[in-house]
Design a protein around this motif. Structure first.
Motif, mmCIF file in Angstrom:
data_model
loop_
_atom_site.group_PDB
_atom_site.id
_atom_site.type_symbol
_atom_site.label_atom_id
_atom_site.label_comp_id
_atom_site.label_asym_id
_atom_site.label_seq_id
_atom_site.Cartn_x
_atom_site.Cartn_y
_atom_site.Cartn_z
ATOM 1 N N GLY A 81 17.875 -3.112 1.764
ATOM 2 C CA GLY A 81 17.040 -1.967 1.417
ATOM 3 C C GLY A 81 15.579 -2.307 1.226
ATOM 4 O O GLY A 81 14.836 -1.566 0.562
ATOM 5 N N VAL A 82 15.126 -3.409 1.793
ATOM 6 C CA VAL A 82 13.722 -3.817 1.683
ATOM 7 C C VAL A 82 12.868 -2.870 2.529
ATOM 8 O O VAL A 82 13.171 -2.627 3.695
ATOM 9 N N PRO A 83 11.798 -2.310 1.953
ATOM 10 C CA PRO A 83 10.929 -1.428 2.729
ATOM 11 C C PRO A 83 10.173 -2.205 3.810
ATOM 12 O O PRO A 83 9.581 -3.249 3.535
ATOM 13 N N LEU A 84 10.249 -1.677 5.025
ATOM 14 C CA LEU A 84 9.558 -2.287 6.155
ATOM 15 C C LEU A 84 8.347 -1.448 6.524
ATOM 16 O O LEU A 84 8.264 -0.263 6.182
ATOM 17 N N ARG A 85 7.421 -2.064 7.234
ATOM 18 C CA ARG A 85 6.253 -1.343 7.732
ATOM 19 C C ARG A 85 6.691 -0.427 8.870
ATOM 20 O O ARG A 85 7.802 -0.540 9.377
ATOM 21 N N ALA A 86 5.809 0.439 9.301
ATOM 22 C CA ALA A 86 6.129 1.431 10.330
ATOM 23 C C ALA A 86 6.631 0.789 11.621
ATOM 24 O O ALA A 86 7.470 1.367 12.309
ATOM 25 N N ASP A 87 6.146 -0.412 11.947
ATOM 26 C CA ASP A 87 6.571 -1.055 13.192
ATOM 27 C C ASP A 87 7.998 -1.614 13.110
ATOM 28 O O ASP A 87 8.582 -1.986 14.109
ATOM 29 N N GLY A 88 8.566 -1.691 11.890
ATOM 30 C CA GLY A 88 9.937 -2.151 11.710
ATOM 31 C C GLY A 88 10.150 -3.637 11.868
ATOM 32 O O GLY A 88 11.283 -4.111 11.805
ATOM 33 N N THR A 89 9.065 -4.395 12.055
ATOM 34 C CA THR A 89 9.212 -5.834 12.275
ATOM 35 C C THR A 89 8.663 -6.669 11.124
ATOM 36 O O THR A 89 8.774 -7.894 11.156
ATOM 37 N N ARG A 90 8.055 -6.004 10.138
ATOM 38 C CA ARG A 90 7.475 -6.711 8.999
ATOM 39 C C ARG A 90 7.772 -5.958 7.713
ATOM 40 O O ARG A 90 7.882 -4.734 7.699
ATOM 41 N N VAL A 91 7.853 -6.706 6.639
ATOM 42 C CA VAL A 91 8.093 -6.138 5.319
ATOM 43 C C VAL A 91 6.806 -5.506 4.798
ATOM 44 O O VAL A 91 5.712 -6.023 5.022
ATOM 45 N N ASP A 92 6.945 -4.399 4.099
ATOM 46 C CA ASP A 92 5.818 -3.784 3.400
ATOM 47 C C ASP A 92 5.665 -4.550 2.082
ATOM 48 O O ASP A 92 6.324 -4.243 1.088
ATOM 49 N N LEU A 93 4.833 -5.571 2.090
ATOM 50 C CA LEU A 93 4.682 -6.443 0.921
ATOM 51 C C LEU A 93 4.147 -5.706 -0.301
ATOM 52 O O LEU A 93 4.505 -6.044 -1.431
ATOM 53 N N ARG A 94 3.341 -4.713 -0.097
ATOM 54 C CA ARG A 94 2.812 -3.942 -1.223
ATOM 55 C C ARG A 94 3.954 -3.338 -2.043
ATOM 56 O O ARG A 94 3.897 -3.295 -3.267
ATOM 57 N N ARG A 95 5.009 -2.925 -1.375
ATOM 58 C CA ARG A 95 6.136 -2.280 -2.056
ATOM 59 C C ARG A 95 7.285 -3.233 -2.377
ATOM 60 O O ARG A 95 8.056 -2.972 -3.300
ATOM 61 N N ALA A 96 7.404 -4.319 -1.636
ATOM 62 C CA ALA A 96 8.612 -5.157 -1.754
ATOM 63 C C ALA A 96 8.397 -6.518 -2.410
ATOM 64 O O ALA A 96 9.369 -7.208 -2.712
ATOM 65 N N ARG A 97 7.162 -6.904 -2.636
ATOM 66 C CA ARG A 97 6.889 -8.256 -3.151
ATOM 67 C C ARG A 97 7.375 -8.415 -4.582
ATOM 68 O O ARG A 97 7.106 -7.603 -5.448
ATOM 69 N N TRP A 98 8.101 -9.506 -4.807
ATOM 70 C CA TRP A 98 8.612 -9.852 -6.141
ATOM 71 C C TRP A 98 7.669 -10.869 -6.764
ATOM 72 O O TRP A 98 7.265 -11.852 -6.122
ATOM 73 N N SER A 99 7.331 -10.680 -8.018
ATOM 74 C CA SER A 99 6.369 -11.569 -8.670
ATOM 75 C C SER A 99 7.027 -12.640 -9.525
ATOM 76 O O SER A 99 6.342 -13.450 -10.129
ATOM 77 N N GLY A 100 8.330 -12.638 -9.571
ATOM 78 C CA GLY A 100 9.035 -13.673 -10.336
ATOM 79 C C GLY A 100 9.052 -13.339 -11.781
ATOM 80 O O GLY A 100 9.442 -14.029 -12.642
#
Length: 100
Positions: A81-100
């Motif tokens: 369920g990781v949000p991907l960018r519109a192109d579907g080949t990269r993760v939307d880091l703004r929404r999916a990045r974990w900071s630990g």
């Protein structure tokens, strides 16, 4: 994880193992969390030892999955369920990045 791993590798893998479902980290994020090394260093750890942890949750700083494993990583990221960018080949880091 095997006890004969170098301490740095053990630290990196322990962090990757904690990345929640639906979230990702970059190789550089991991180095920062460990407090040493670089994205290349953590990439090497993942290449050598990463099969025992959710390796697909570690991406490049562009949001792209690990080179050579793109299709499998994207499949697993979608299942997570990781949000991907519109192109579907990269993760939307703004929404999916974990900071630990």
């Amino acid at each position: 994880m095997p006890s004969e791993l170098p301490d740095y590798a053990d630290q990196v893998l322990a962090l990757v193992d904690r990345v929640p479902v639906g979230r990702v980290v970059t190789y550089g994020d991991l180095a920062g969390m460990v407090g040493s090394g670089s994205g290349r260093t953590t990439g090497r750890v993942m290449a050598l030892y990463g099969g025992a942890v959710p390796w697909w949750r570690v991406v490049l700083s562009s949001g792209a999955p690990a080179p050579g494993h793109e299709q499998e990583a994207l499949r697993r990221l979608r299942v997570d369920g990781v949000p991907l960018r519109a192109d579907g080949t990269r993760v939307d880091l703004r929404r999916a990045r974990w900071s630990g």
